[in-house]
Design a protein around this motif. Structure first.
Motif, short mmCIF file in Angstrom:
data_model
loop_
_atom_site.label_atom_id
_atom_site.label_comp_id
_atom_site.label_asym_id
_atom_site.label_seq_id
_atom_site.Cartn_x
_atom_site.Cartn_y
_atom_site.Cartn_z
N ILE B 204 0.90 -1.07 -0.15
CA ILE B 204 -0.05 0.10 0.13
C ILE B 204 0.86 1.45 0.71
CG2 ILE B 204 -2.28 -1.75 0.73
CD1 ILE B 204 -1.40 0.63 3.36
N SER B 205 2.07 0.91 0.41
CA SER B 205 3.15 2.08 0.20
C SER B 205 3.39 2.65 -0.88
CB SER B 205 4.59 2.05 1.13
OG SER B 205 4.96 1.16 1.20
N GLY B 206 3.30 1.60 -2.16
CA GLY B 206 3.88 1.17 -3.01
C GLY B 206 5.14 1.16 -3.11
N ALA B 207 5.96 0.89 -2.31
CA ALA B 207 6.73 -0.19 -2.38
C ALA B 207 6.76 -1.85 -2.76
CB ALA B 207 8.09 0.47 -1.60
N SER B 208 7.95 -2.06 -2.90
CA SER B 208 7.84 -3.57 -2.66
C SER B 208 8.91 -4.47 -2.20
CB SER B 208 8.57 -4.00 -4.49
OG SER B 208 6.57 -3.86 -5.62
N ASN B 209 8.56 -4.66 -1.15
CA ASN B 209 10.04 -4.92 -0.07
C ASN B 209 9.63 -6.23 -0.16
OD1 ASN B 209 8.71 -2.30 1.41
ND2 ASN B 209 10.84 -2.72 0.92
N PHE B 210 8.71 -6.83 -0.82
CA PHE B 210 8.24 -8.12 -0.57
C PHE B 210 8.47 -8.73 -1.80
CE2 PHE B 210 6.06 -6.70 3.25
CZ PHE B 210 6.83 -7.13 4.13
N ASN B 211 7.83 -10.18 -1.61
CA ASN B 211 7.95 -11.15 -2.62
C ASN B 211 6.88 -12.37 -3.24
OD1 ASN B 211 10.00 -10.02 -4.88
ND2 ASN B 211 10.99 -10.40 -2.87
N GLU B 212 6.91 -12.31 -4.17
CA GLU B 212 6.05 -14.31 -3.59
C GLU B 212 7.29 -14.73 -4.72
OE1 GLU B 212 1.50 -14.29 -5.04
OE2 GLU B 212 3.08 -12.83 -6.55
N VAL B 213 7.76 -16.00 -3.86
CA VAL B 213 8.57 -16.83 -4.67
C VAL B 213 7.62 -18.40 -5.05
CG1 VAL B 213 10.91 -18.13 -3.92
CG2 VAL B 213 10.26 -15.84 -2.99
N TYR B 214 8.15 -18.69 -6.32
CA TYR B 214 6.95 -20.03 -7.20
C TYR B 214 8.62 -21.03 -7.01
CZ TYR B 214 3.22 -17.50 -7.73
OH TYR B 214 2.12 -16.13 -7.79
N PHE B 215 8.41 -22.12 -6.50
CA PHE B 215 9.08 -23.52 -6.67
C PHE B 215 8.24 -23.89 -7.64
CE2 PHE B 215 12.41 -22.69 -3.48
CZ PHE B 215 11.79 -22.11 -2.70
N THR B 216 9.06 -24.59 -8.78
CA THR B 216 8.55 -25.45 -9.39
C THR B 216 9.40 -26.94 -10.09
OG1 THR B 216 7.50 -23.83 -10.90
CG2 THR B 216 7.62 -26.06 -12.06
N ASP B 217 9.43 -27.75 -9.27
CA ASP B 217 10.49 -28.92 -9.22
C ASP B 217 12.56 -28.81 -9.20
OD1 ASP B 217 9.02 -30.88 -10.20
OD2 ASP B 217 9.13 -30.22 -12.53
N VAL B 218 11.91 -27.80 -8.32
CA VAL B 218 13.78 -26.63 -7.49
C VAL B 218 14.10 -27.99 -6.77
CG1 VAL B 218 15.16 -25.40 -6.21
CG2 VAL B 218 12.42 -24.60 -7.51
N ARG B 219 15.68 -28.65 -7.14
CA ARG B 219 16.41 -29.66 -6.03
C ARG B 219 17.69 -28.70 -5.40
NH1 ARG B 219 16.88 -34.66 -8.12
NH2 ARG B 219 15.51 -35.28 -9.74
N ILE B 220 16.63 -29.35 -3.97
CA ILE B 220 17.56 -29.23 -3.24
C ILE B 220 18.40 -30.11 -2.55
CG2 ILE B 220 17.71 -28.72 -0.33
CD1 ILE B 220 15.30 -26.53 -0.90
N PRO B 221 19.58 -30.42 -2.37
CA PRO B 221 20.71 -31.46 -1.91
C PRO B 221 20.15 -31.92 -1.00
CG PRO B 221 21.99 -29.97 -2.01
CD PRO B 221 20.38 -29.69 -2.43
N ASP B 222 19.80 -33.59 -0.44
CA ASP B 222 19.54 -33.85 1.53
C ASP B 222 20.96 -33.32 2.11
OD1 ASP B 222 17.86 -34.91 2.78
OD2 ASP B 222 19.65 -36.41 3.47
N ALA B 223 21.95 -33.20 1.83
CA ALA B 223 23.48 -32.64 2.96
C ALA B 223 22.69 -30.94 3.17
CB ALA B 223 24.48 -32.64 1.68
#
Lengths: 369, 403
Positions: B204-223
């Protein structure tokens, strides 16, 4: 940097709490509420025996000279227990006035009696239902003789001595008056909080001994009220905490709609607001205690700050405690009203909140100039 | 009780002051782009880190100074007297760092904590989702095991700084067949991984400090998993306990600012501060501001004794966010109709009151809404019983949802 009471001071707190739980329970408070006695004589004797009345009075004047931090610890416990005794009048008001403005002789004459509990003192400023000012105080002083009517005077019906504010040719001045003088009449007066005695005092050509410089009374009163505000703020925080504990206890055990009312957010959030107000006030009180104990130049600001926030916290906590108790909270039989009454008394006994807020901003303006 | 420095603390404070005085860069331009701000923040953070003034209470080997809690406070007090940027590292150093320090392997701590402290790498926190805000444990971003990797699908939201972050901490649902708190698993993730898409949210302030973050088949190592599989809620609590400390102190106008404005602006041909209604409001804010300040000092005293910061710290956010909203609003009341002007040529005080008015609603929600924080204090500090929960003991995939 260390914003905590010391181990020794916390031990004193434990000792005070267990003494008061034993000798000054809410049952004792109710005896004063419903009876004719002006204060709880047994509890008062016990406090004297423990040396509490001499806590912050220097040894050379018969006290035990511990300090203001210890007195603050005791004040919080007195507030929690609603102790119906003349402690505050004698120690926070009379003794502070003598310590602030008394001559060496006056300190030697009056303070040992307060410290040992042999005498009770008080401070007589108010003259009816309005804010006192150096101009509107009608009590007169001339040639060392005082005339006028003071009410309500805390513990005026049981005190031996009072510091009285009266106008002389030089302006508002303070006088030490022996209330046993024949020219004095003191009548108990009915008040909102019957657990603390108040009186109407009539002076008629009553001998008074000047305290501090003539014409300097309003200024001295300001200093005495600053010290007393910190001490009463600790009583207020103690009372606010007790009302919070009481509301919490009731909410945990009272069932409605098949469950404890403490599971409802409407009740939880109310208790949290009481807790938050009390914690902010407590933190400001620590600042006040430090300023009082170190004779800091910040005392006038610290005193106003802790008084305002402690007044708010006690008001919030004592009124919402009744609300949590529902209809029973509104009965004479339940103890909720004891805290509600005391909260109001302590919110006005050194002048009302609007005046303290105004003073706080004036002091901040001066500091920023 | 002593509000003064001990001799050792005074000596430390003097050292801090000397260093800051000699090293804070001169700044002559108020407005700057986000990229410029990040550059300036990174440069200041690196300068501090190289001289041993970054993340003071962290251990030396992880980029800190192994300083005592009270030394950290002294540093913060002194640094905050200067106009230096700090905000963009707050989430990483305040929340991700402590979580990594608790759950990462020794090797990972050596690798990730020093660059986090130096500001070389920026971190973000991927917690909230469109359907999981206050009810965070109701999150749905899916994690499925595939060999030595996990595959992540779903959406996060309200992620501060995701668009300039290098890494993030992420909580996911790895098992929807058990009650909601039991099926979560926690990771840290490279924000440059393939399959991550970041979209700014306009506030509402017009600024953009936040985001939406989409994850599509993102790989993360178990480590890169933090904590055991299914133990993600416990890890999240570590982060959230630190969140209330990190978010606790909000920027924006405070008592000193509204006090100054009331001295400088007039009502009825005299300074507004002479008006009794104005004085009443100012006194209330002064008492709240100082109550918070001294509550913080009490918390720090507890820290010095080796106690962990408790939920009492939630008090700060509850009180200061509302106060900020009220001060912003009241500042504009004093300016009357002129208070609506946000043209930088004519607005007073760089628009801080208007900024507070538009920013405070977010602050009352971010990092735990006022209502959730009250529940936390009620349950963890006052010991009140939990509200009755309709989803208690129910498998996550059988809980009724909005859609």
């Amino acid at each position: 940097m260390n914003f905590e009471f010391s181990e020794e001071q916390n031990m004193l707190r434990d000792q005070a709490r267990s003494f008061l739980a034993d000798k000054c329970s809410l049952r004792n408070v109710r005896e004063i509420l419903d009876g004719d006695a002006p204060f709880d004589a047994e509890a008062w004797r016990g406090m004297i025996e423990l040396g509490w009345t001499g806590t912050a009075i220097p040894e050379e004047y018969g006290g035990i000279g511990m300090g203001y931090l210890e007195l603050c610890v005791i004040a919080e416990e007195l507030g929690r227990s609603l102790a119906p005794t003349p402690f505050s009048s004698s120690v926070y008001l009379f003794a502070e006035a003598i310590l602030t403005a008394g001559s060496e002789e006056q300190k030697k004459q009056y303070l040992p009696g307060i410290a040992t509990g042999a005498t009770i003192g008080t401070l007589a400023v108010f003259e009816g239902p309005h804010a006192p000012s150096p101009k509107n105080i009608k009590a007169k002083a001339a040639n060392g003789l005082l005339s006028g009517e003071k009410m309500p005077v805390p513990d005026g019906d049981v005190a031996d001595f009072a510091v009285v504010a009266a106008n002389s040719d030089a302006g508002l001045s303070l006088y030490i008056v022996d209330l046993s003088d024949d020219s004095v009449t003191a009548q108990s007066i009915k008040t909102l909080d019957p657990t603390r005695s108040h009186a109407k005092i009539n002076l008629s050509e009553t001998p008074g001994e000047l305290l501090g410089n003539e014409g300097d009374g309003w200024n001295i009163l300001g200093q005495v009220f600053n010290a007393a505000a910190v001490l009463f703020a600790f009583e207020q925080v103690g009372g606010a905490q007790a009302a919070l504990d009481m509301g919490k206890e009731y909410a945990m055990t009272r069932f409605a709609f098949g469950r404890p009312i403490a599971t409802f957010q409407a009740i939880k959030h109310k208790l949290v607001d009481m807790y938050v107000a009390t914690e902010l006030a407590r933190s400001n009180c620590y600042y006040g205690a430090w300023a009082l104990d170190t004779h800091s130049t910040e005392l006038p600001i610290a005193a106003a700050t802790c008084r305002i926030s402690a007044t708010d916290a006690y008001h919030e906590s004592s009124k919402e405690n009744i609300q949590i108790h529902g209809g029973m909270g509104f009965t004479w039989e339940f103890d909720c009203h004891l805290f509600y009454r005391r909260s109001k008394l302590l919110s006005v006994n050194l002048g009302g909140e609007p005046r303290w807020k105004d003073m706080l901003i004036s002091r901040l303006e001066q500091a920023s100039a | 009780m002593d509000f003064n420095d001990t001799p050792a603390e005074a000596e430390f404070r003097a050292e801090v002051r000397t260093w800051l005085k000699a090293n804070v860069p001169h700044r002559d331009k108020a407005a700057e782009s986000e990229a410029e701000l990040i550059r300036r923040a990174k440069s200041w953070q690196a300068k501090k880190a190289d001289a041993g003034w970054a993340c003071l209470h962290w251990q030396k080997e992880y980029g800190g100074r192994s300083a005592s809690p009270i030394e950290s406070v002294i540093w913060q007090q002194e640094e905050s007297k200067y106009d230096v940027p700090a905000g963009i590292f707050a989430i990483g150093q305040g929340m991700c760092g402590p979580t990594m320090a608790t759950y990462a392997t020794e090797e990972q701590k050596q690798r990730y904590l020093p660059p986090m402290a130096r500001g070389d790498e920026i971190w973000c926190q991927l917690f909230s989702e469109p359907a999981a805000g206050s009810d965070l444990a109701g999150l749905r971003t899916k994690a499925e095991k595939d060999g030595d990797d996990w595959i992540i699908n779903g959406q996060k939201i309200w992620t501060s700084g995701a668009h300039y972050s290098d890494y993030g901490i992420l909580v996911t649902r790895s098992d929807p067949t058990v009650p909601k708190h039991q099926g979560l698993t926690f990771f840290f993730v490279d924000m440059k991984s393939p399959g991550i898409e970041i979209k700014p949210i306009k506030q509402i302030s017009g600024a953009s400090n936040f985001n939406e973050v989409y994850f599509t088949d993102v790989r993360i190592p178990d480590a890169h998993r933090l904590g055991e599989v299914g133990d993600g809620w416990r890890v999240s609590i570590t982060t959230l306990m630190n969140e209330r400390l990190a978010v606790g102190s909000a920027g924006g106008p405070d008592f000193a600012d509204i006090f100054r404005l009331a001295q400088n602006i007039e009502i009825n041909d005299q300074p507004a501060i002479k008006d009794r209604a104005v004085r009443d409001r100012l006194a209330t804010w002064y008492c709240e501001t100082n109550g918070l300040k001294f509550t913080k000092f009490r918390t720090q005293s507890a820290l010095s004794r080796g106690e962990t910061p408790g939920p009492e710290a939630s008090i700060a956010k509850i009180v200061s966010a509302k106060k900020l909203q009220d001060i912003g609003s009241f500042g504009m009341d004093l300016m009357e109709l002129g208070g609506i002007m946000m043209d930088e040529n004519v607005m007073l005080e760089d628009g801080m009151f208007q900024g507070a008015f538009l920013g405070a609603p977010g602050l009352r929600i971010a990092g735990g809404t006022d209502e959730i924080l009250r529940n936390i204090i009620a349950e963890r500090v006052l010991g009140l019983p939990q509200d009755i929960r309709a989803d208690k003991g129910v498998s996550f995939n059988e809980i009724p949802t909005s859609r």
